[in-house]
Design a protein around this motif. Sequence first.
Motif, short mmCIF file in Angstrom:
data_model
loop_
_atom_site.label_atom_id
_atom_site.label_comp_id
_atom_site.label_asym_id
_atom_site.label_seq_id
_atom_site.Cartn_x
_atom_site.Cartn_y
_atom_site.Cartn_z
N MET A 1 -17.35 -29.97 23.07
CA MET A 1 -17.08 -28.87 24.00
C MET A 1 -17.12 -27.55 23.24
N LYS A 2 -17.81 -26.59 23.79
CA LYS A 2 -17.90 -25.27 23.16
C LYS A 2 -16.75 -24.37 23.61
N LYS A 3 -16.32 -23.51 22.69
CA LYS A 3 -15.35 -22.47 23.01
C LYS A 3 -15.82 -21.16 22.39
N ILE A 4 -15.51 -20.05 23.05
CA ILE A 4 -15.74 -18.73 22.48
C ILE A 4 -14.40 -18.17 22.04
N VAL A 5 -14.33 -17.75 20.78
CA VAL A 5 -13.10 -17.20 20.22
C VAL A 5 -13.32 -15.72 19.92
N ILE A 6 -12.46 -14.88 20.48
CA ILE A 6 -12.59 -13.43 20.33
C ILE A 6 -11.33 -12.86 19.73
N ASN A 7 -11.48 -12.13 18.64
CA ASN A 7 -10.38 -11.32 18.11
C ASN A 7 -10.58 -9.91 18.64
N ILE A 404 -25.77 -14.27 23.62
CA ILE A 404 -24.67 -13.33 23.86
C ILE A 404 -23.79 -13.14 22.62
N ILE A 405 -23.61 -14.18 21.82
CA ILE A 405 -22.76 -14.03 20.62
C ILE A 405 -23.40 -13.06 19.64
N ARG A 406 -24.70 -13.20 19.38
CA ARG A 406 -25.37 -12.28 18.45
C ARG A 406 -25.33 -10.86 18.97
N LYS A 407 -25.58 -10.68 20.27
CA LYS A 407 -25.59 -9.33 20.83
C LYS A 407 -24.22 -8.66 20.69
N LEU A 408 -23.15 -9.42 20.95
CA LEU A 408 -21.81 -8.86 20.81
C LEU A 408 -21.48 -8.57 19.35
N THR A 409 -21.89 -9.47 18.46
CA THR A 409 -21.64 -9.27 17.04
C THR A 409 -22.36 -8.04 16.52
N ASP A 410 -23.60 -7.83 17.00
CA ASP A 410 -24.36 -6.65 16.58
C ASP A 410 -23.69 -5.36 17.03
N LEU A 411 -22.89 -5.42 18.09
CA LEU A 411 -22.16 -4.24 18.55
C LEU A 411 -20.84 -4.05 17.79
N GLY A 412 -20.51 -5.02 16.93
CA GLY A 412 -19.29 -4.90 16.14
C GLY A 412 -18.15 -5.78 16.58
N ALA A 413 -18.41 -6.69 17.54
CA ALA A 413 -17.34 -7.55 18.03
C ALA A 413 -17.03 -8.66 17.02
N ASP A 414 -15.77 -9.06 16.97
CA ASP A 414 -15.34 -10.20 16.17
C ASP A 414 -15.29 -11.40 17.12
N VAL A 415 -16.42 -12.09 17.25
CA VAL A 415 -16.55 -13.16 18.24
C VAL A 415 -17.39 -14.29 17.65
N LYS A 416 -17.03 -15.51 17.98
CA LYS A 416 -17.81 -16.65 17.52
C LYS A 416 -17.71 -17.78 18.55
N MET A 417 -18.69 -18.68 18.48
CA MET A 417 -18.68 -19.85 19.33
C MET A 417 -18.44 -21.06 18.44
N ILE A 418 -17.50 -21.91 18.84
CA ILE A 418 -17.17 -23.07 18.04
C ILE A 418 -17.34 -24.33 18.86
N GLU A 419 -17.58 -25.45 18.18
CA GLU A 419 -17.64 -26.76 18.82
C GLU A 419 -16.32 -27.48 18.54
N THR A 420 -15.76 -28.07 19.57
CA THR A 420 -14.52 -28.83 19.41
C THR A 420 -14.68 -30.22 19.98
N GLU A 421 -13.89 -31.14 19.49
CA GLU A 421 -13.91 -32.48 20.05
C GLU A 421 -13.04 -32.48 21.31
N HIS A 422 -13.60 -33.08 22.36
CA HIS A 422 -12.90 -33.10 23.64
C HIS A 422 -12.48 -34.54 23.92
N THR A 423 -11.19 -34.79 23.90
CA THR A 423 -10.67 -36.14 24.10
C THR A 423 -10.19 -36.29 25.53
N ILE A 424 -10.68 -37.32 26.20
CA ILE A 424 -10.23 -37.61 27.57
C ILE A 424 -9.10 -38.60 27.51
N ILE A 425 -7.96 -38.20 28.04
CA ILE A 425 -6.78 -39.07 28.04
C ILE A 425 -6.63 -39.74 29.41
#
Length: 425
Positions: A1-7, A404-425
Amino acid sequence: MKKIVINGGKKLSGSVTINGAKNSVVALIPASILADSPVTLEGVPNIQDVHSLIEILNSMHVKTNFDGSTLIIDPTEMVSIPMPSGKIQSLRASYYFMGALLTKYGQGVVGLPGGCFLGPRPIDQHLKGFRALGAIVENELGAMYLRTPVEGLKGTRIYLDVVSIGATLNVMLAAVKAKGTTIIENAAREPEIIDVATLLNNMGAKVRGAGTGVIRIEGVDELHGCRHIVIPDRIEAGTYLALAGAIGTDITVQNVIVEHLEGLVAKMEEMGVPMTIGEDNIRVKEAQLPLKPINVKTLPYPGFATDLQQPLTPLILKTIGKSTVLDTIYTKRVKHIPELVRMGAKARVEGDLILLEGPCELKGVEVEASDLRAGACLIIAGLMAEGTTTITGVENILRGYDDIIRKLTDLGADVKMIETEHTII
């Protein structure tokens, strides 16, 4: 599962170049199969909806080559098969294959469309248009079975009960090879309608009046391949304009058709956001607070676009006073509001009306992008917020925003996309 993390909390500046229009290309791709030779589309955005459509084409033996922003579609060996339900349900624009298959083969089986849930989005006007042209349309086990009579489709006068972009485009695709003249009344006037009509005419069709409320189509016997440049995406452009007003110091949005953005520009100017309008760009300088509250009402083009009310909302939260948003197109397009409230926004929904009060300080939390434009809204809010914002439901955002991540980064944003493990309980 992807997440976008923004500072968040960082001011942005620079320039961003807009890609081809998502809402055009999702109709241009199905329209291309009507040709008897390859079609080349230039300026195609690299988004998930495009890849889903390419997979649908490939399943029907249509050869494709997507290189950079150029997509070549070769339908010369195409076969008509039932549309794969998985991809059909992943994007709503798959319904354009209804009109295209009806014209190309005189029959087709298409699953009911999916996409973002924004409340009731019936396709009754599409089916009304097909039936008026003489098609037989039946719903069997969640799929639409379409076929033409022996004598083929015949041109007629069709009045759409509601202004619908999808129905206007689908009837255009069904009518381009119908015998005689088809007249679509109360047609949608969006720029994407003109873009698709331009492609069809380049292929040899005779479509007149696109961009007005009455479209006239003279049926032709053959359509051939051509080269077509997709118009810039006015919704992507509007998203970055709203971002520039909310968190930018000096941002230029490149490759825009200014006339397509008049509703948004007017509202941002009403708020007090300083903008310089160029021939194919708009420069947004840092706004001097306080910004003025506004009232937004979405309407069919050339009114304020429904797709832009969500991206504009974080900027509205910087105004001093009370603002309202009324979406007359998709009244249930409000799922971004609870997420903004979790970030500290003073906002609520009463009936079909969104009530906003600013200014307010947003704080970073974990939020969910429930649909494409809600995701854009939350990205802008996250860039404004103090602390870290984590956005889930990223797949919805990737459906419509290229790189979108590259475009925001080029504008100076502190943003990244990460992959996480998604566990179904």
